[in-house]
Design a protein around this motif. Structure first.
Motif, PDB file in Angstrom:
ATOM      1  N   LEU A  27       1.099  -1.377   0.192  1.00  0.00           N
ATOM      2  CA  LEU A  27       0.253   0.236   0.165  1.00  0.00           C
ATOM      3  C   LEU A  27       0.830   0.902   0.133  1.00  0.00           C
ATOM      4  O   LEU A  27       0.897   1.671  -0.385  1.00  0.00           O
ATOM      5  CB  LEU A  27      -0.642  -0.103   1.269  1.00  0.00           C
ATOM      6  N   ALA A  28       1.921   1.353   1.116  1.00  0.00           N
ATOM      7  CA  ALA A  28       3.121   2.392   0.756  1.00  0.00           C
ATOM      8  C   ALA A  28       3.603   2.739  -0.049  1.00  0.00           C
ATOM      9  O   ALA A  28       3.357   4.011  -0.667  1.00  0.00           O
ATOM     10  CB  ALA A  28       3.826   2.121   1.969  1.00  0.00           C
ATOM     11  N   HIS A  29       3.658   1.288  -1.049  1.00  0.00           N
ATOM     12  CA  HIS A  29       4.582   1.238  -2.251  1.00  0.00           C
ATOM     13  C   HIS A  29       3.117   2.288  -3.467  1.00  0.00           C
ATOM     14  O   HIS A  29       4.041   3.232  -4.400  1.00  0.00           O
ATOM     15  CB  HIS A  29       4.362   0.096  -3.434  1.00  0.00           C
ATOM     16  N   ARG A  30       2.448   1.617  -4.185  1.00  0.00           N
ATOM     17  CA  ARG A  30       1.430   2.266  -4.852  1.00  0.00           C
ATOM     18  C   ARG A  30       1.425   3.411  -3.819  1.00  0.00           C
ATOM     19  O   ARG A  30       1.183   4.376  -5.134  1.00  0.00           O
ATOM     20  CB  ARG A  30      -0.288   1.192  -4.325  1.00  0.00           C
ATOM     21  N   ASN A  31       0.841   3.951  -3.405  1.00  0.00           N
ATOM     22  CA  ASN A  31       0.882   5.436  -2.870  1.00  0.00           C
ATOM     23  C   ASN A  31       2.037   6.424  -2.851  1.00  0.00           C
ATOM     24  O   ASN A  31       1.834   7.661  -4.146  1.00  0.00           O
ATOM     25  CB  ASN A  31       0.543   5.741  -0.689  1.00  0.00           C
ATOM     26  N   ARG A  32       3.476   6.153  -3.241  1.00  0.00           N
ATOM     27  CA  ARG A  32       4.286   5.852  -3.115  1.00  0.00           C
ATOM     28  C   ARG A  32       4.348   6.848  -5.077  1.00  0.00           C
ATOM     29  O   ARG A  32       4.277   7.968  -5.469  1.00  0.00           O
ATOM     30  CB  ARG A  32       5.566   5.533  -3.403  1.00  0.00           C
ATOM     31  N   ALA A  33       3.864   5.258  -5.449  1.00  0.00           N
ATOM     32  CA  ALA A  33       3.874   5.978  -7.240  1.00  0.00           C
ATOM     33  C   ALA A  33       2.749   6.005  -7.582  1.00  0.00           C
ATOM     34  O   ALA A  33       2.969   7.437  -8.744  1.00  0.00           O
ATOM     35  CB  ALA A  33       3.245   4.390  -7.462  1.00  0.00           C
ATOM     36  N   LYS A  34       1.887   6.629  -6.966  1.00  0.00           N
ATOM     37  CA  LYS A  34       0.111   7.376  -7.504  1.00  0.00           C
ATOM     38  C   LYS A  34       0.886   8.849  -6.714  1.00  0.00           C
ATOM     39  O   LYS A  34       0.571   9.889  -7.329  1.00  0.00           O
ATOM     40  CB  LYS A  34      -0.617   7.217  -6.493  1.00  0.00           C
ATOM     41  N   ALA A  35       1.639   9.031  -5.755  1.00  0.00           N
ATOM     42  CA  ALA A  35       1.635  10.750  -5.464  1.00  0.00           C
ATOM     43  C   ALA A  35       3.236  10.574  -7.174  1.00  0.00           C
ATOM     44  O   ALA A  35       2.663  12.398  -7.231  1.00  0.00           O
ATOM     45  CB  ALA A  35       2.277  10.781  -4.397  1.00  0.00           C
ATOM     46  N   ALA A  36       4.028   9.823  -7.190  1.00  0.00           N
ATOM     47  CA  ALA A  36       4.695  10.484  -8.130  1.00  0.00           C
ATOM     48  C   ALA A  36       4.222  10.648  -9.210  1.00  0.00           C
ATOM     49  O   ALA A  36       4.213  11.989  -9.803  1.00  0.00           O
ATOM     50  CB  ALA A  36       5.847   9.374  -8.544  1.00  0.00           C
ATOM     51  N   ALA A  37       3.148   9.482  -9.902  1.00  0.00           N
ATOM     52  CA  ALA A  37       2.360  10.351 -11.213  1.00  0.00           C
ATOM     53  C   ALA A  37       1.274  10.904 -11.281  1.00  0.00           C
ATOM     54  O   ALA A  37       1.138  11.819 -12.192  1.00  0.00           O
ATOM     55  CB  ALA A  37       1.337   8.557 -11.840  1.00  0.00           C
TER      56      ALA A  37
END
Lengths: 360, 221
Positions: free
Chosen positions: A336-346
């Motif tokens: 979930l943390a990885h996904r949030n980080r990727a989402k924030a980057a996108a």
């Protein structure tokens, strides 16, 4: 006229000096001041033999074995004979209708004065589980207790339900105190109780009436301290010397049995001081840990050979399930943390100073 | 007739322990796996030192205070050492506790005598109060103190006090006091993964990580 104690003493060849020594011991056992000793002797000498009715319900006869196994002729035997035992399955000569007639006669002749002793628990799940002469245990207890001066619940089964009460308690076994609410009840637990404790309680009742009881209805004089406090192996506990097995070096050297499951620290009784068989020994001295038999529900205490500090449940399965659940949740949290980080980057937008100055 | 103290003890040794154990183990696994799963970007620069050796070394060297700090904050450092060592001795070297660990995972070791254990407990308790005083006497640290800090202090204190009372039978029913001791430990277990108590596990990871970063750069840590 039933013989009184002095006559019985002569019959049994017991001297007055020996009797007075017994009274002194009894006074000490009951935690009474020494000045009370003459009163104990006087009470025992002058007491008219009270009628005793002994009812045995769901039990193993171990309590009767205990009180009668004091080797004759002992002073305990004298006290036992000094009461008029009018009904007792194991000890009476009469049987069948004659036996029941003796009980009914004693109840009628000594109404309000006789002492009722009970060993064994009472099944209430289905009264048919245990009957005497076609009378359910519950009905017989109610009927007999109605005219009693007091009730002595001998043994852990009568006092707290004992082994029949153990989980899952198929007969719905209960203690005497669950059924009888309007009479003084003295609990003398133990599986079985120490003979001298039983006779001591009877003597106290003859001398001073109902003794001082603790919260569990036990005479405080006999159940005031834990076995651990008075155990001769206690110094080994303090030194940190524990037997690890029944036949290891520590066990042979008499070290503390805590790690073998001893329940002495939570069990109140005088086993370690009064002992058994004329003060010869007690279970811990014989090399076996205390089972805690004077306490309610001792049969369900998490295992006789499991130390008190060890959890009683099936904790290994719980621990393994927790590792698995925690690991899965941790992986989920990480993903979930990885996904949030990727989402924030996108979703990241590049801005310059002009953008920042725009009113929002 | 039931003995409510005995029932409480059996609840503490049975269902309550299972609940506490599940939260304790699952919570630690959750925190550790989550930290590891987060990962770090790969450092493409060539290492100037040995990050693994430096990381392992740092796990131990950080247990020694930096020069001058003991004199600067003596209560914090000395009290901290006494509390941690006392707690370690009381928990890991008392016979009944070793029996508990042996029952859980089948591992045991020699124990110490009661007088040493109780001395360690007494010193630990004194150290805890000294640490609390030092924290509250300093306006900055007092302002930084949160509910979490107070809770952790209390949860660390309770098992030692209740254990001392239970073993010495200072007051109360022995069965009740043993039950309260076990329950106090279970409270500590439940709070452990979600409070600063978790440092007892994560200190290894944190020290290794810091040491490895410095080691990679060829710096001391």
């Amino acid at each position: 006229m039933k013989p009184m104690l002095p006559e019985l003493m002569q019959t049994h060849g017991v001297s007055r000096r020996r009797f007075l020594k017994y009274c002194a011991t009894l006074t000490s056992l009951m935690a009474l001041p020494p000045a009370m000793m003459p009163r104990v002797a006087q009470a025992l000498e002058t007491a008219v033999r009270p009628s005793v009715i002994w009812l045995s319900f769901q039990e193993c006869t171990g309590c009767t074995e205990s009180i009668t196994r004091s080797h004759a002729p002992t002073i305990e035997d004298l006290i036992f004979n000094a009461v008029s035992l009018d009904y007792h399955h194991t000890l009476q000569a009469a049987s069948g209708h004659a036996a029941e007639a003796a009980r009914e006669q004693a109840m009628k002749d000594h109404h309000g004065k006789y002492l009722l002793v009970v060993d064994g628990s009472i099944p209430v799940g289905d009264p048919g589980y245990s009957c005497i002469a076609g009378i359910s245990n519950r009905d017989m207890l109610k009927e007999t207790a109605a005219g009693a001066a007091a009730v002595v619940a001998v043994g852990t089964c009568a006092a707290y339900g004992g082994i029949p009460h153990a989980d899952p308690n198929p007969t719905g076994a209960v203690a005497v105190s669950e059924i009888i609410k309007d009479k003084p009840i003295i609990n003398v637990p133990g599986c079985p109780p120490i003979p001298v404790v039983m006779t001591g309680v009877l003597s106290h009742f003859l001398t001073f009436g109902v003794p001082k009881l603790d919260d569990l209805g036990r005479p405080a004089a006999f159940y005031g301290e834990t076995i651990h406090d008075r155990c001769y192996r206690r110094p080994f506990y303090d030194k940190g010397l524990f037997a690890e097995g029944f036949d290891d070096e520590g066990a042979r050297a008499g070290w503390c049995l805590y790690k073998l499951g001893c329940k002495g620290p939570t069990t109140k009784s005088v086993c370690a001081t009064v002992k058994w068989n004329g003060g010869t020994s007690f279970p811990i001295e014989a090399g076996h840990p205390c089972l805690g038999c004077t306490e309610p529900d001792f049969w369900d205490n998490g295992g006789f050979y499991r130390p008190l500090s060890v959890p009683a449940g099936d904790f290994r399965k719980v621990g393994l399930a927790a590792v698995a659940a925690g690991a899965v949740a941790g992986i989920g949290g990480g993903m979930l943390a990885h996904r949030n980080r990727a989402k924030a980057a996108a979703e990241h937008e590049e801005v310059d100073a002009h953008d920042l100055e725009k009113p929002s | 007739m039931n003995n409510p103290y005995f029932d409480l003890l059996m609840w503490a040794r049975g269902p309550a322990f299972n609940i506490a154990l599940f939260i304790f183990v699952a919570g630690i696994a959750l925190r550790v796996v989550e930290i590891v799963a987060l990962g770090r970007k790969r450092d493409l620069a060539p290492a100037k030192g040995n990050p693994v050796a430096q990381g392992l070394k740092t796990i131990f060297t950080r247990s020694v205070p930096r020069k001058g700090l003991v004199a600067y904050a003596p209560i914090t450092y000395i009290g901290g050492y006494i509390f941690h060592m006392g707690f370690f001795v009381a928990f890991f070297l008392f016979g009944p506790h070793i029996a508990f660990i042996d029952g859980l995972i089948g591992v045991s070791w020699p124990n110490l005598s009661r007088v040493i254990i109780e001395s360690a407990v007494a010193l630990s308790v004194l150290a805890l109060f000294a640490l609390l005083y030092a924290r509250m006497a300093d306006p900055v640290r007092r302002a930084l103190t949160t509910f979490d800090d107070c809770l952790v202090w209390l949860l660390s204190l309770l098992p030692m006090v209740t254990g001392y009372v239970a073993v010495n039978k200072l007051f109360g029913d022995p069965t009740l006091m043993l039950a309260l001791h076990i329950l106090s430990v279970e409270l500590l277990m439940i709070a452990f993964p979600f409070t600063k108590l978790m440092h007892a596990v994560t200190f290894v990871m944190a020290r290794y990580y810091n040491g490895a970063i410095q080691g990679r750069k060829g710096a001391q840590s």
